[in-house]
Structures are given as C-alpha cells and as structure tokens.
Design an enzyme around this catalytic site. Structure first.
Site, PDB file in Angstrom:
ATOM      1  N   GLU A  30     -11.129   0.725  -1.353  1.00  0.00           N
ATOM      2  CA  GLU A  30     -10.116  -0.404  -0.857  1.00  0.00           C
ATOM      3  C   GLU A  30     -10.753  -1.595  -0.375  1.00  0.00           C
ATOM      4  O   GLU A  30     -10.911  -1.558   1.110  1.00  0.00           O
ATOM      5  CB  GLU A  30      -8.947   0.041  -0.189  1.00  0.00           C
ATOM      6  CG  GLU A  30      -9.180   1.170   1.021  1.00  0.00           C
ATOM      7  CD  GLU A  30      -8.071   1.744   1.705  1.00  0.00           C
ATOM      8  OE1 GLU A  30      -7.137   0.948   1.831  1.00  0.00           O
ATOM      9  OE2 GLU A  30      -8.055   2.756   2.086  1.00  0.00           O
ATOM     10  N   ASP A  76       0.910  -1.198  -0.126  1.00  0.00           N
ATOM     11  CA  ASP A  76      -0.029   0.051   0.057  1.00  0.00           C
ATOM     12  C   ASP A  76       0.816   1.256   0.210  1.00  0.00           C
ATOM     13  O   ASP A  76       1.923   1.420   0.835  1.00  0.00           O
ATOM     14  CB  ASP A  76      -0.882  -0.017   1.269  1.00  0.00           C
ATOM     15  CG  ASP A  76      -2.148   0.912   1.248  1.00  0.00           C
ATOM     16  OD1 ASP A  76      -1.920   1.906   0.219  1.00  0.00           O
ATOM     17  OD2 ASP A  76      -3.049   0.847   2.043  1.00  0.00           O
ATOM     18  N   ASP A 108      -3.053   7.166  -3.130  1.00  0.00           N
ATOM     19  CA  ASP A 108      -3.110   5.923  -2.499  1.00  0.00           C
ATOM     20  C   ASP A 108      -3.506   4.883  -3.029  1.00  0.00           C
ATOM     21  O   ASP A 108      -4.708   4.998  -3.877  1.00  0.00           O
ATOM     22  CB  ASP A 108      -4.287   6.523  -1.308  1.00  0.00           C
ATOM     23  CG  ASP A 108      -4.294   5.377  -0.159  1.00  0.00           C
ATOM     24  OD1 ASP A 108      -3.520   4.461  -0.022  1.00  0.00           O
ATOM     25  OD2 ASP A 108      -5.249   5.602   0.764  1.00  0.00           O
ATOM     26  N   HIS A 150      -7.174  11.249   4.667  1.00  0.00           N
ATOM     27  CA  HIS A 150      -8.492  10.494   4.883  1.00  0.00           C
ATOM     28  C   HIS A 150      -9.760  11.468   5.416  1.00  0.00           C
ATOM     29  O   HIS A 150      -9.871  11.793   6.291  1.00  0.00           O
ATOM     30  CB  HIS A 150      -8.269   9.525   6.078  1.00  0.00           C
ATOM     31  CG  HIS A 150      -7.571   8.458   5.879  1.00  0.00           C
ATOM     32  ND1 HIS A 150      -6.146   8.389   6.091  1.00  0.00           N
ATOM     33  CD2 HIS A 150      -7.796   7.081   5.086  1.00  0.00           C
ATOM     34  CE1 HIS A 150      -5.601   7.175   5.552  1.00  0.00           C
ATOM     35  NE2 HIS A 150      -6.486   6.297   5.066  1.00  0.00           N
ATOM     36  N   HIS A 174     -12.107   6.007   1.166  1.00  0.00           N
ATOM     37  CA  HIS A 174     -12.199   7.307   1.875  1.00  0.00           C
ATOM     38  C   HIS A 174     -11.963   8.330   0.917  1.00  0.00           C
ATOM     39  O   HIS A 174     -11.568   8.178  -0.237  1.00  0.00           O
ATOM     40  CB  HIS A 174     -11.102   7.604   2.977  1.00  0.00           C
ATOM     41  CG  HIS A 174      -9.579   6.947   2.483  1.00  0.00           C
ATOM     42  ND1 HIS A 174      -8.739   7.822   1.759  1.00  0.00           N
ATOM     43  CD2 HIS A 174      -9.140   5.511   2.291  1.00  0.00           C
ATOM     44  CE1 HIS A 174      -7.591   6.913   1.479  1.00  0.00           C
ATOM     45  NE2 HIS A 174      -7.806   5.816   1.747  1.00  0.00           N
ATOM     46  N   GLU A 203      -6.742  -1.580  -3.971  1.00  0.00           N
ATOM     47  CA  GLU A 203      -6.925  -0.175  -3.692  1.00  0.00           C
ATOM     48  C   GLU A 203      -6.675   0.557  -4.913  1.00  0.00           C
ATOM     49  O   GLU A 203      -5.350   0.429  -5.490  1.00  0.00           O
ATOM     50  CB  GLU A 203      -6.387   0.332  -2.520  1.00  0.00           C
ATOM     51  CG  GLU A 203      -6.821   1.865  -2.441  1.00  0.00           C
ATOM     52  CD  GLU A 203      -6.032   2.669  -1.158  1.00  0.00           C
ATOM     53  OE1 GLU A 203      -5.128   1.886  -0.547  1.00  0.00           O
ATOM     54  OE2 GLU A 203      -6.713   3.590  -0.505  1.00  0.00           O
TER      55      GLU A 203
END
Ligand code: CO
Length: 300
Positions: free
Chosen positions: A189, A85, A96, A164, A156, A286
């Site tokens: 994710e 990640d 992300d 986030h 998110h 993700e």
C-alpha cells in the site's frame, strides 16, 4: 499456510474489489460520508461477507482510519481527495485494499503516482525478493513525480485471522532484507503526499477500536459493552457507529463513556485517524496478493 484455502480467499477478494468499484459510483460531492460508508458496507454484506475492519473514508490530509461517527453530518466536497480503504472477510479469510478518489481532478498526479507505484511494486513481487526492493520501487516512482512517500505507513503480511501479520513492506528503501516467501499473503500500500513531512501522526478523532489482550474493566456498563464487542466483533476492528445500531447501546453518552473506560483499562485498542504531519494531501493505492515462485497472484 496450513488449512488455508486460497480459493476461498480469492472469492472474498473479488467482493472487496467489486466494493471498491461500487464506491466510485457512491462517492460524489454533496454525498454524506455516513451514507457512503453504510452503502458500501451493505454492498459487502449483501455478498455474504463480514469485514476485516470498518470502511475507512479518509479525506485530504487524513491518510487513514477515518470512519464516520454515527451522527456524522459531513459531506464530500468538490475538492475532496478520498482514500477508500476496505476489506471484506469470510471466517478467517481477510482482505484489504484501497483506492483514492479525487473529486476535483486537481490531484491526478498524486493519485496516478500511487497507482503506478503499486504496479511497479507488484511487478517485482516473487518469492525471495527483499522487502526493501519493493520499498525502493515505490520510492522511485514518487521521486519521478516529485512526491514524498509516507515513511511510517506500509504494506503487511496477512494471515489467518491476522490483518497485520509479520512482514512489513516499506514505502521506501529502509534497508530491510527480509525476503518474501512463496504462498505468503501480503498487502502492498504505497501512500504519497504533496506535503513536506512524508509522515503521519495521530489525530484527535477516534472511531475505530479493537479488542486486545484479556483485561476486563471494573465498571458493570463497560464490562457489558466489552461482552457485546467480543460476541459481535471477536477480535476484529469495529466502528463505534456499529454499536449504536443496537437499541441497548443507542445512548451516545453511555457508549462514549464505556468506550473511553475500555481504552483506559486497556481492554480495547483505539485507532486514531492518521494525519499527514505537514497537512499535505495524501493518496493511497492498495492491493492484496499471494506471493508465487516467479510472480504473484492478485487477490483484490
Ligand atoms: Co492494509
């Protein structure tokens, strides 16, 4: 978002996506986790990026937040299921994304389920869709594979400088009718586990921290470390191992004591490794994307 250039974000997203590809070449049985982390982070640096957070290399029942300590001797084994990640960052443009690398090939269903659930979720993203619908789509893929989603982890919103941000995107139908909006940047994710709990809890290992609030510790050494953290990492999450790269902070005892003092004085927030509660193996997939009127645009 005002003053936000989506093309900049797409450029940073490209770096993250390429770094995930690169990680597939690096992560092999026998390779040290520390070497892999350093190589993949160097790859992103080499492309002119900083980091949204330290690379996470979480293995087997660890779902997230493991980044190697500075003296980590551990190596990937033949059986490791590795969640990579990561997120490249340029200025306030944050990315992300994650993949799972199954080194034995014995958990292919688990990994396939995560990828399929991510695709299923992405296929219904558009402005106006309720986040519980995305959760339901993820849960449905899990059901088909006989796997539990991790209920206390999820996607998110991502805003300027905030990884986030407001919207939470569940990995199951949690009944939340919040609707996605055009132009919103989000990460989806899905996490699945072979275990029976479908939940994660805090483990003992803590290697990732983040400046928060404005409290300052009393001890001089801790204040000095806090100033270093603020100047180097601002309010982005950082790895304890990054600090040791500096001669001034290469004393293990001194750094550990200052970090724990900063945590107890609430000047920094710790992010413990998240472990599946029944010790089940976990897989994750993700991607970050931009919500459009009738679909979405993939950033990573
Ligand atoms: Co994320």
């Amino acid at each position: 978002m005002e003053g936000y250039d989506y093309n900049e974000l797409l450029g940073v997203g490209r770096v993250s996506a390429d770094a995930l590809e690169f990680s597939k070449k690096v992560i092999k049985p026998g390779v040290k986790l520390l070497d892999a982390a350093e190589q993949i982070e160097a790859f992103m640096k080499g492309r002119g990026c900083e980091f949204s957070f330290p690379i996470n290399l979480s293995v087997n029942e660890q779902a997230a937040h493991y980044t190697p300590p500075f003296d980590d001797k551990s190596v990937f084994s033949e059986n490791s299921v590795v969640k990579v990640d990561l997120g490249a960052r340029k200025g306030f443009y944050l990315t992300d994304c994650a993949i799972t690398i199954d080194l034995s090939g014995e958990h292919s269903k688990l990994c396939e389920a995560a990828v399929e659930a991510l695709d299923a979720a992405i296929s219904i993203v558009r402005s106006g869709v309720e986040v519980c619908r995305i959760g339901a789509a993820i849960e449905e893929v899990g059901r088909r594979f006989g796997l539990k989603p991790i209920r206390n982890l999820g996607g998110h919103g991502i805003e300027k400088d905030e990884l986030h941000a407001d919207v939470f995107i569940p990995n199951y139908d949690n009944g939340d009718n919040t609707r996605l909006e055009e132009g919103q940047v989000i990460a989806i994710e899905p996490f699945f586990t072979e275990g029976s709990a479908g939940m994660v809890g805090d483990g003992d290992i803590v290697e990732i921290f983040q400046r928060h609030g404005d409290s300052r510790p009393r001890s001089n050494v801790s204040r000095e470390l806090l100033e270093e953290i603020e100047s180097r990492y601002i309010t982005y999450p950082f790895a304890a191992r990054w600090l040791y790269a500096d001669k001034k902070w290469d004393n293990e005892f001194k750094v550990k004591r200052a970090l724990s003092d900063l945590v107890s004085s609430e000047a920094i927030e710790p992010f413990p490794v998240l472990v599946e509660k029944s010790d089940g193996i976990v897989a994750q997939a993700e991607k970050e994307l931009i919500v459009e009127r009738d679909s979405c645009r993939i950033v990573t």
